[in-house]
Design a protein around this motif. Structure first.
Motif, PDB file in Angstrom:
ATOM      1  N   ASP A 148       2.326 -20.054 -23.594  1.00 54.20           N
ATOM      2  CA  ASP A 148       0.886 -20.257 -23.742  1.00 54.20           C
ATOM      3  C   ASP A 148       0.067 -19.257 -22.931  1.00 54.20           C
ATOM      4  O   ASP A 148      -1.164 -19.264 -22.968  1.00 54.20           O
ATOM      5  N   GLY A 149       0.755 -18.393 -22.174  1.00 49.01           N
ATOM      6  CA  GLY A 149       0.066 -17.378 -21.384  1.00 49.01           C
ATOM      7  C   GLY A 149      -0.538 -17.873 -20.095  1.00 49.01           C
ATOM      8  O   GLY A 149      -1.211 -17.109 -19.396  1.00 49.01           O
ATOM      9  N   ALA A 150      -0.309 -19.139 -19.730  1.00 45.59           N
ATOM     10  CA  ALA A 150      -0.927 -19.690 -18.527  1.00 45.59           C
ATOM     11  C   ALA A 150      -0.290 -19.164 -17.242  1.00 45.59           C
ATOM     12  O   ALA A 150      -0.931 -19.141 -16.189  1.00 45.59           O
ATOM     13  N   LYS A 151       0.959 -18.742 -17.321  1.00 49.22           N
ATOM     14  CA  LYS A 151       1.672 -18.210 -16.155  1.00 49.22           C
ATOM     15  C   LYS A 151       2.435 -16.967 -16.578  1.00 49.22           C
ATOM     16  O   LYS A 151       2.683 -16.742 -17.763  1.00 49.22           O
ATOM     17  N   VAL A 152       2.834 -16.193 -15.586  1.00 49.59           N
ATOM     18  CA  VAL A 152       3.623 -14.999 -15.874  1.00 49.59           C
ATOM     19  C   VAL A 152       4.657 -14.811 -14.771  1.00 49.59           C
ATOM     20  O   VAL A 152       4.337 -14.935 -13.576  1.00 49.59           O
ATOM     21  N   ALA A 153       5.898 -14.584 -15.175  1.00 54.38           N
ATOM     22  CA  ALA A 153       6.988 -14.327 -14.237  1.00 54.38           C
ATOM     23  C   ALA A 153       7.173 -12.820 -14.117  1.00 54.38           C
ATOM     24  O   ALA A 153       7.181 -12.110 -15.124  1.00 54.38           O
ATOM     25  N   VAL A 154       7.317 -12.320 -12.882  1.00 56.77           N
ATOM     26  CA  VAL A 154       7.386 -10.880 -12.629  1.00 56.77           C
ATOM     27  C   VAL A 154       8.565 -10.591 -11.707  1.00 56.77           C
ATOM     28  O   VAL A 154       8.717 -11.222 -10.661  1.00 56.77           O
ATOM     29  N   SER A 155       9.388  -9.611 -12.096  1.00 57.80           N
ATOM     30  CA  SER A 155      10.464  -9.135 -11.223  1.00 57.80           C
ATOM     31  C   SER A 155       9.963  -7.921 -10.461  1.00 57.80           C
ATOM     32  O   SER A 155       9.491  -6.952 -11.054  1.00 57.80           O
ATOM     33  N   LEU A 156      10.075  -7.968  -9.119  1.00 56.30           N
ATOM     34  CA  LEU A 156       9.615  -6.888  -8.251  1.00 56.30           C
ATOM     35  C   LEU A 156      10.782  -6.333  -7.445  1.00 56.30           C
ATOM     36  O   LEU A 156      11.622  -7.095  -6.950  1.00 56.30           O
ATOM     37  N   SER A 157      10.825  -5.005  -7.314  1.00 55.08           N
ATOM     38  CA  SER A 157      11.865  -4.383  -6.499  1.00 55.08           C
ATOM     39  C   SER A 157      11.250  -3.269  -5.665  1.00 55.08           C
ATOM     40  O   SER A 157      10.140  -2.807  -5.942  1.00 55.08           O
ATOM     41  N   ARG A 158      11.993  -2.806  -4.658  1.00 53.52           N
ATOM     42  CA  ARG A 158      11.444  -1.818  -3.719  1.00 53.52           C
ATOM     43  C   ARG A 158      12.317  -0.572  -3.658  1.00 53.52           C
ATOM     44  O   ARG A 158      13.526  -0.624  -3.854  1.00 53.52           O
ATOM     45  N   GLY A 159      11.649   0.549  -3.373  1.00 52.39           N
ATOM     46  CA  GLY A 159      12.350   1.787  -3.056  1.00 52.39           C
ATOM     47  C   GLY A 159      13.229   2.341  -4.149  1.00 52.39           C
ATOM     48  O   GLY A 159      14.185   3.057  -3.859  1.00 52.39           O
ATOM     49  N   GLY A 160      12.939   2.010  -5.405  1.00 55.22           N
ATOM     50  CA  GLY A 160      13.770   2.499  -6.499  1.00 55.22           C
ATOM     51  C   GLY A 160      15.104   1.806  -6.618  1.00 55.22           C
ATOM     52  O   GLY A 160      15.967   2.227  -7.392  1.00 55.22           O
ATOM     53  N   SER A 161      15.288   0.708  -5.885  1.00 54.06           N
ATOM     54  CA  SER A 161      16.579   0.018  -5.860  1.00 54.06           C
ATOM     55  C   SER A 161      16.862  -0.751  -7.142  1.00 54.06           C
ATOM     56  O   SER A 161      18.013  -1.007  -7.478  1.00 54.06           O
ATOM     57  N   GLU A 162      15.805  -1.172  -7.852  1.00 60.56           N
ATOM     58  CA  GLU A 162      15.902  -1.992  -9.057  1.00 60.56           C
ATOM     59  C   GLU A 162      16.554  -3.353  -8.807  1.00 60.56           C
ATOM     60  O   GLU A 162      16.946  -4.040  -9.744  1.00 60.56           O
ATOM     61  N   GLU A 163      16.670  -3.755  -7.548  1.00 61.96           N
ATOM     62  CA  GLU A 163      17.166  -5.098  -7.236  1.00 61.96           C
ATOM     63  C   GLU A 163      15.960  -6.028  -7.184  1.00 61.96           C
ATOM     64  O   GLU A 163      15.213  -6.046  -6.209  1.00 61.96           O
TER      65      GLU A 163
ATOM     66  N   PRO B 264       0.801  -1.238   0.000  1.00 64.48           N
ATOM     67  CA  PRO B 264       0.000   0.000   0.000  1.00 64.48           C
ATOM     68  C   PRO B 264       0.826   1.277   0.000  1.00 64.48           C
ATOM     69  O   PRO B 264       0.312   2.350  -0.316  1.00 64.48           O
ATOM     70  N   THR B 265       2.123   1.197   0.346  1.00 67.55           N
ATOM     71  CA  THR B 265       2.960   2.402   0.351  1.00 67.55           C
ATOM     72  C   THR B 265       3.297   2.862  -1.065  1.00 67.55           C
ATOM     73  O   THR B 265       3.736   4.002  -1.258  1.00 67.55           O
ATOM     74  N   GLY B 266       3.131   1.988  -2.047  1.00 70.48           N
ATOM     75  CA  GLY B 266       3.515   2.325  -3.408  1.00 70.48           C
ATOM     76  C   GLY B 266       4.998   2.179  -3.670  1.00 70.48           C
ATOM     77  O   GLY B 266       5.489   2.554  -4.737  1.00 70.48           O
ATOM     78  N   GLY B 267       5.730   1.602  -2.723  1.00 71.30           N
ATOM     79  CA  GLY B 267       7.179   1.499  -2.864  1.00 71.30           C
ATOM     80  C   GLY B 267       7.670   0.317  -3.669  1.00 71.30           C
ATOM     81  O   GLY B 267       8.855   0.226  -3.977  1.00 71.30           O
ATOM     82  N   THR B 268       6.770  -0.626  -4.013  1.00 74.48           N
ATOM     83  CA  THR B 268       7.157  -1.797  -4.801  1.00 74.48           C
ATOM     84  C   THR B 268       6.814  -1.565  -6.266  1.00 74.48           C
ATOM     85  O   THR B 268       5.710  -1.125  -6.589  1.00 74.48           O
ATOM     86  N   ALA B 269       7.770  -1.867  -7.139  1.00 73.65           N
ATOM     87  CA  ALA B 269       7.592  -1.628  -8.571  1.00 73.65           C
ATOM     88  C   ALA B 269       7.817  -2.915  -9.355  1.00 73.65           C
ATOM     89  O   ALA B 269       8.541  -3.817  -8.920  1.00 73.65           O
TER      90      ALA B 269
END
Length: 702
Positions: A149-164, A135-140
């Motif tokens: 086939d579109g059945a799954k999706v892999a997502v990279s998430l990082s916090r605080g502008g760190s891009e890690e 809810p803080t909006g800090g995760t991107a």
């Protein structure tokens, strides 16, 4: 280490750190360099934390009290928040489309959504709600890749502008996580990528070393490719390829539509040189080296790899290499060099589309698979950007189109009918640019090179030398200045500000030669170009130095530092975002290693000589009246170490104690990528209010 409170007491009376350690002296290639602010490099030192907090408090006291700031805050907030949702980052899979939905009225970050169509009126379904996650909006979301086939999706998430980034996998139908979580798949600059296996039960992904795997100094680079099988521990993931990659590799992975082949396009740092590795018939092999000139690759539907090459083609050419015989020397030239620069390609079933850059504006062209241009021009407005090509079913293609006064819209070209169709992908304008016009101009640089300029101005602007003017630029890494739409540009237009976009050497507007002319030992050309553009605005009668400001970020921040130290008499004010200023120590940070292919290295005598000659931090002279400067940086920046801004601000204030030097540091952002909407609004308000005050503009209600 001293406690922060004690450090604050020591710094309070001296302003700029009278209790700081003595200067550090070093000798490089026979040149003795004195550095009085080396102590500011350690961002973890409590004394540095205290110093930065004190400078930020000073900046806030000025910025919050600027005249017209409340007017600007209302206007900018309305333009950035009061708009309908829009889509971006589209990825097609059979029967569905994945996208990021930006809903600024309700969300700090975009949602990941899935649609059955992008026809007007289609309704997206939310797959990943970032605000529910944080809810803080800090995760991107750094990036996402659906399975084939579109059945799954892999997502990279990082916090605080760190891009890690940490990788998570979601089920498309339910939105639930599979439980597969993999850390360090992405870092700043080096980025990250992923390619799914044919069966959708595993994927190849970029992985950075974790603690214990390599010495600590290597943890932020040395990217490798591993394979992960869903439902297994990532500690068991097999290393696939990468030991031959450069330590500053930036890798893009992709799978063919049928999943039978994968490639890894590996850039050596940020310099624009790539190697290409192909996985075919179950094994990886290198099919192109950096010197072979491949700069992009796309799987075709004809059993081939389609390649964009700069080898013996500074404006680029298109090659076709069959997967059955992946030998680059036998690849066929399908589309030779054209009038402009070929920047993108999208192979379809029986034709291939290319985006062609013409000195800034661009267009889309179509050829058959033998390289013959097909009749029927794909319409494009003048002075516009037409790019983002993605092949759809059959021979149809998607791309977006935009301009300085025309909002972005996503378009589908229907090949069989030869017509463009609108989509629900579009930016709804909140500002009316009917009162503005775009003028193309040129400046003549120091060596006689002609530099394109795009001038966005209120209609009827008089050339009486009184127009407040803002000149922007970048000039590096082959990045091109292209027409783009922003409601925020109208905020300055409403206040009478003329805005100038410059196409400097170091960019890619005119191909490889244009880029090469502004990199390594030729970087000074970029600064000469920019200064010539600013001077041209004075020559044309628009403005005078007392009403002239400049703005840039990152590599453009380096440009700001060079411009203000080389021509302090030419500008009234300078805004520099997340910039680089100490060229002698930029490569000491892990991310700085990626920049050596663009800037050079101090280990090379000739490159050191060039870098030291323009290094803004080292060119500051005591007693010079410098323009007012606003530096902005993020404490979590993984691309440009915030110490760059700290040192430059300290040195300028030391050299000219009576000048205005503000240092604005955001504690919860980085380079700007992944910043929440609230942070972006706050920056826009601060910058515009400060610029207008510096340029002598009395802010009025729109």
């Amino acid at each position: 280490m001293r406690p922060i409170a004690f450090a604050l007491l020591l710094l309070a009376g001296s302003g700029w750190g009278g209790s700081a350690p003595p200067p550090v002296t070093e000798t490089l290639h026979g040149v003795t360099i004195r550095d009085g602010h080396r102590w500011l490099e350690n961002g973890q030192d409590p004394a540095v934390v205290a110093w930065s907090a004190e400078r930020n408090a000073r900046a806030r006291a000025v910025l919050d009290g600027l005249p017209g700031v409340q007017i600007l805050r209302r206007r900018i907030t309305a333009l950035m928040m009061n708009r309908p949702p829009s889509l971006g980052g589209l990825v097609w899979r059979p029967g569905r489309i994945f996208a990021l939905r930006h809903d600024p009225a309700h969300r700090q970050q975009p949602d990941l959504v899935v649609l059955g169509s992008i026809a007007p009126g289609a309704q997206p379904r939310v797959l990943l709600d970032l605000m529910a996650l944080d809810p803080t909006g800090g995760t991107a979301i750094d990036w996402f890749v659906p399975s084939l086939d579109g059945a799954k999706v892999a997502v990279s998430l990082s916090r605080g502008g760190s891009e890690e980034g940490t990788l998570h996998v979601y089920d498309t139908a339910t939105g639930k996580e599979t439980g597969d979580v993999i850390p360090r798949v992405q870092v700043g600059t080096g980025g990250g990528s992923l390619a799914w296996a044919r069966d959708g039960l595993g994927f190849w992904y970029t992985r950075y070393p974790r603690k214990g795997e390599r010495p600590a100094a290597d943890l932020d680079f040395f990217q490798q490719v591993h394979f992960h099988r869903l439902g297994t521990a990532d500690s068991a993931d097999a290393h696939e390829v990468g030991r031959a990659f450069p330590r500053i590799a930036e890798t893009r992975l992709a799978s063919s539509e049928d999943g039978r082949a994968q490639f890894a396009l590996v850039e050596k740092g940020d310099g624009g040189d790539y190697a290409l590795w192909l996985r075919h018939a179950g094994r990886w092999s290198q099919v192109a080296r950096e010197e072979d000139g491949i700069i992009d690759a796309q799987f075709g539907r004809d059993g081939a790899l389609w390649l964009l090459s700069k080898k013996d083609a500074p404006r680029h050419k298109v090659l076709r290499m069959p997967l059955a015989n992946p030998v680059l020397a036998k690849a066929r030239v399908v589309i030779p060099q054209q009038e402009g620069i070929l920047t993108e390609l999208a192979p379809g079933r029986t034709r291939v589309y290319v985006a062609e850059l013409l000195g800034g504006p661009s267009r889309v062209r179509q050829f058959d698979l033998k390289g013959r241009e097909l009749p029927g021009t794909i319409p494009a407005p003048p002075v516009s950007t037409n790019a983002g090509l993605q092949s759809l079913e059959g021979d149809d293609v998607f791309f977006f189109s935009t301009g300085f006064t025309r909002p972005m819209e996503g378009l589908v070209y229907r090949a069989a009918a030869g017509r463009l169709e609108p989509t629900l992908v579009r930016t709804t304008p909140l500002a009316d640019f009917g009162d503005a016009e775009v003028i193309r101009e040129e400046a003549t640089s120091k060596d006689g090179t002609r530099i394109p300029m795009f001038i966005l101005q209120p209609k009827g602007t008089r050339r009486d030398g009184k127009a407040p003017t803002l000149v922007t630029g970048y000039g590096g890494f082959g990045v091109s200045t292209q027409p783009y739409y922003s409601d925020l540009a109208h905020v300055l237009l409403e206040q009478g500000v003329v805005q100038v976009h410059t196409a400097l050497r170091g960019g890619g507007e005119f191909g490889e030669a244009w880029h090469d002319a502004g990199r390594l030992t030729r970087k000074q050309n970029v600064f000469d170009d920019f200064i010539a553009c600013a001077e041209r605005m004075v020559q044309l009668g628009y403005t005078t130095p007392s009403r002239l400001a400049i703005e840039g970020g990152s590599n453009g921040g380096l440009l700001m530092g060079a411009a203000l130290t080389q021509r302090p008499d030419l500008f009234r004010a300078v805004v520099s975002h997340v910039g680089i200023y100490d060229m002698i120590h930029v490569e000491d940070s892990p991310n700085g290693q990626f920049n050596t292919t663009e800037f050079g290295t101090v280990k090379d005598p000739e490159q050191f000589k060039a870098m030291y000659a323009y290094s803004p931090y080292h060119r500051v002279k005591d007693g010079v009246a410098y323009p007012s400067v606003l530096f902005l940086t993020g404490a979590n920046d993984p691309r440009v170490d915030p110490m760059q801004s700290r040192k430059m601000a300290a040195r300028l204030q030391e050299a000219n104690p009576g000048g205005e030097v503000l240092l604005r540091t955001s504690a919860d952002t980085g380079h700007g990528i992944g910043s929440p909407l609230s942070a972006r609004i706050a920056i826009a308000v601060d910058v515009d209010a400060w610029l207008l005050k510096a340029l002598g503009v009395d802010v009025k209600e729109n």
